[in-house]
Design an enzyme around this catalytic site. Structure first.
Site, short mmCIF file in Angstrom:
data_model
loop_
_atom_site.label_atom_id
_atom_site.label_comp_id
_atom_site.label_asym_id
_atom_site.label_seq_id
_atom_site.Cartn_x
_atom_site.Cartn_y
_atom_site.Cartn_z
N ASP A 1 0.93 -0.85 -0.45
CA ASP A 1 -0.39 -0.27 -0.32
C ASP A 1 1.06 1.27 -0.05
OD1 ASP A 1 -2.23 1.23 -0.08
OD2 ASP A 1 -2.56 1.40 2.45
N HIS B 1 2.15 3.26 -9.53
CA HIS B 1 1.60 1.46 -9.80
C HIS B 1 3.05 1.07 -10.19
CE1 HIS B 1 -1.76 1.90 -8.06
NE2 HIS B 1 -2.57 2.81 -8.54
N LEU C 1 10.71 -20.12 -3.92
CA LEU C 1 9.58 -19.24 -3.35
C LEU C 1 8.37 -19.85 -3.54
CD1 LEU C 1 8.13 -17.18 -0.94
CD2 LEU C 1 8.77 -15.59 -2.83
C1 IPE Z 1 -4.89 -2.38 0.72
O1 IPE Z 1 -4.81 -1.18 0.29
C2 IPE Z 1 -5.16 -2.97 -0.54
C3 IPE Z 1 -3.87 -3.14 -1.56
C4 IPE Z 1 -2.67 -2.97 -0.79
C5 IPE Z 1 -4.36 -4.18 -2.74
P1 IPE Z 1 -6.30 -0.07 0.05
O2 IPE Z 1 -5.45 1.32 -0.38
O3 IPE Z 1 -7.31 -0.57 -1.32
O4 IPE Z 1 -6.76 -0.31 1.59
P2 IPE Z 1 -7.63 0.76 2.18
O5 IPE Z 1 -8.90 1.68 1.02
O6 IPE Z 1 -6.99 2.08 2.98
O7 IPE Z 1 -8.53 0.28 2.93
C1 IPE Z 2 -2.22 0.24 -3.61
O1 IPE Z 2 -1.71 1.51 -3.34
C2 IPE Z 2 -2.16 -0.11 -4.31
C3 IPE Z 2 -3.68 -0.51 -4.87
C4 IPE Z 2 -4.96 -1.02 -3.62
C5 IPE Z 2 -3.72 -1.65 -6.28
P1 IPE Z 2 -2.97 2.38 -3.75
O2 IPE Z 2 -3.08 2.96 -5.06
O3 IPE Z 2 -3.63 2.15 -2.42
O4 IPE Z 2 -2.35 3.77 -2.80
P2 IPE Z 2 -2.36 5.16 -2.22
O5 IPE Z 2 -2.98 4.42 -0.21
O6 IPE Z 2 -3.44 5.53 -2.10
O7 IPE Z 2 -1.46 5.63 -1.58
MG MG Z 3 -4.09 2.32 -0.22
#
Ligand code: IPE
Ligand code: IPE
Ligand code: MG
Length: 238
Positions: free
Chosen positions: A23, A40, A133
């Site tokens: 995240d 991403h 792994l």
């Molecule tokens: C969790 O992150 C999902 C992934 C990293 C794929 P999110 O960014 O979607 O989670 P929330 O919305 O902060 O809980």
């Molecule tokens: C995690 O990074 C990737 C996915 C959920 C696909 P985020 O896109 O949630 O990044 P933030 O949380 O907005 O910084």
């Molecule tokens: Mg996120």
């Protein structure tokens, strides 16, 4: 003068199964005035580096959260971009067969683009005999969705309510046959599970950090593993 023997430092123990919530990609991009797509892309690059490193140090299981059942709520452009990055990764997997990583995808794949589904199947098939792994990639994954699937399957197979066991549920999860994650890492400064491996993580240890996923380094992983070694896991005992 008393002679003090130097205490032998205990061998570091690797967790059996590390699960990572990748995240913070969006915030990483925002900090650099870049579009979220750039975050991403950087996150995907980081994922490959960390997976390779886990394989190198001899970790047995790694599960990474790439896309949740809730992530469809994002703007279509962003979802499309994540799926494009995922597809590029899948197309690339044939080039790193020598890494000896066994790939498995967890999550509800039937709603994904058919070409992506084909590539997923292909890369699982291509790596099925790998002995390094075991890498699970959670895509369109939701812990609640996974439990509902398991329950439906139990009911459909005619099991009587009184005969339902925890094992029956575990066996019907995507991670069937694998050890439960014992260590869950969430960078990005959020202190929640976001529907990740909610059944499997009943007794997992957690490690949270403010680092945004694209900034996460192998030395951070090492630090996390060192912390894991300091935990006293009691599983309800004394
Ligand atoms: C969790 O992150 C999902 C992934 C990293 C794929 P999110 O960014 O979607 O989670 P929330 O919305 O902060 O809980
Ligand atoms: C995690 O990074 C990737 C996915 C959920 C696909 P985020 O896109 O949630 O990044 P933030 O949380 O907005 O910084
Ligand atoms: Mg996120």
């Amino acid at each position: 003068m008393p002679i003090f023997k130097k205490k032998k430092t205990a061998e570091r123990i690797l967790p059996e199964h590390i699960a990572i919530i990748m995240d913070g990609n969006g915030r990483w991009a925002k900090k650099r005035a870049l579009p979220r797509t750039a975050g991403h892309a950087a996150g995907s690059k980081k994922f490959k580096e960390i997976a390779r490193y886990c394989n190198k140090i001899g970790l047995k299981y790694l599960t990474v959260y790439a896309f949740s059942t809730e992530n469809w709520k994002r703007p279509k452009d962003e979802v499309d971009n994540i799926m494009k990055i995922f597809k590029e990764y899948l197309e690339d997997t044939k080039n790193f067969k020598d890494e000896n990583i066994k790939l498995q995808f967890i999550g509800e794949r039937s709603v994904l683009d058919p070409e992506i589904q084909r590539l997923m199947k292909q890369s699982e098939e291509d790596s099925k005999n790998a002995t390094g792994l075991h890498l699970n990639i959670a895509i369109n994954y939701g812990g609640r969705d996974e439990i509902v699937h398991a329950v439906k399957d139990i009911i459909a197979s005619g099991v009587k309510a009184d005969d339902v066991t925890e094992q029956m549920i575990s066996e019907r999860l995507y991670t069937s046959g694998q050890p439960d994650p014992d260590f869950i890492i969430r960078p990005s400064g959020e202190y929640r599970l976001s529907n990740y491996l909610i059944w499997q993580s009943a007794y997992a240890e957690y490690w949270f950090s403010d680092i945004l996923w694209p900034d996460f380094k192998t030395s951070d992983l090492e630090k996390a593993i060192d912390d894991f070694n300091k935990r006293n896991r009691r599983f309800g005992g004394v």
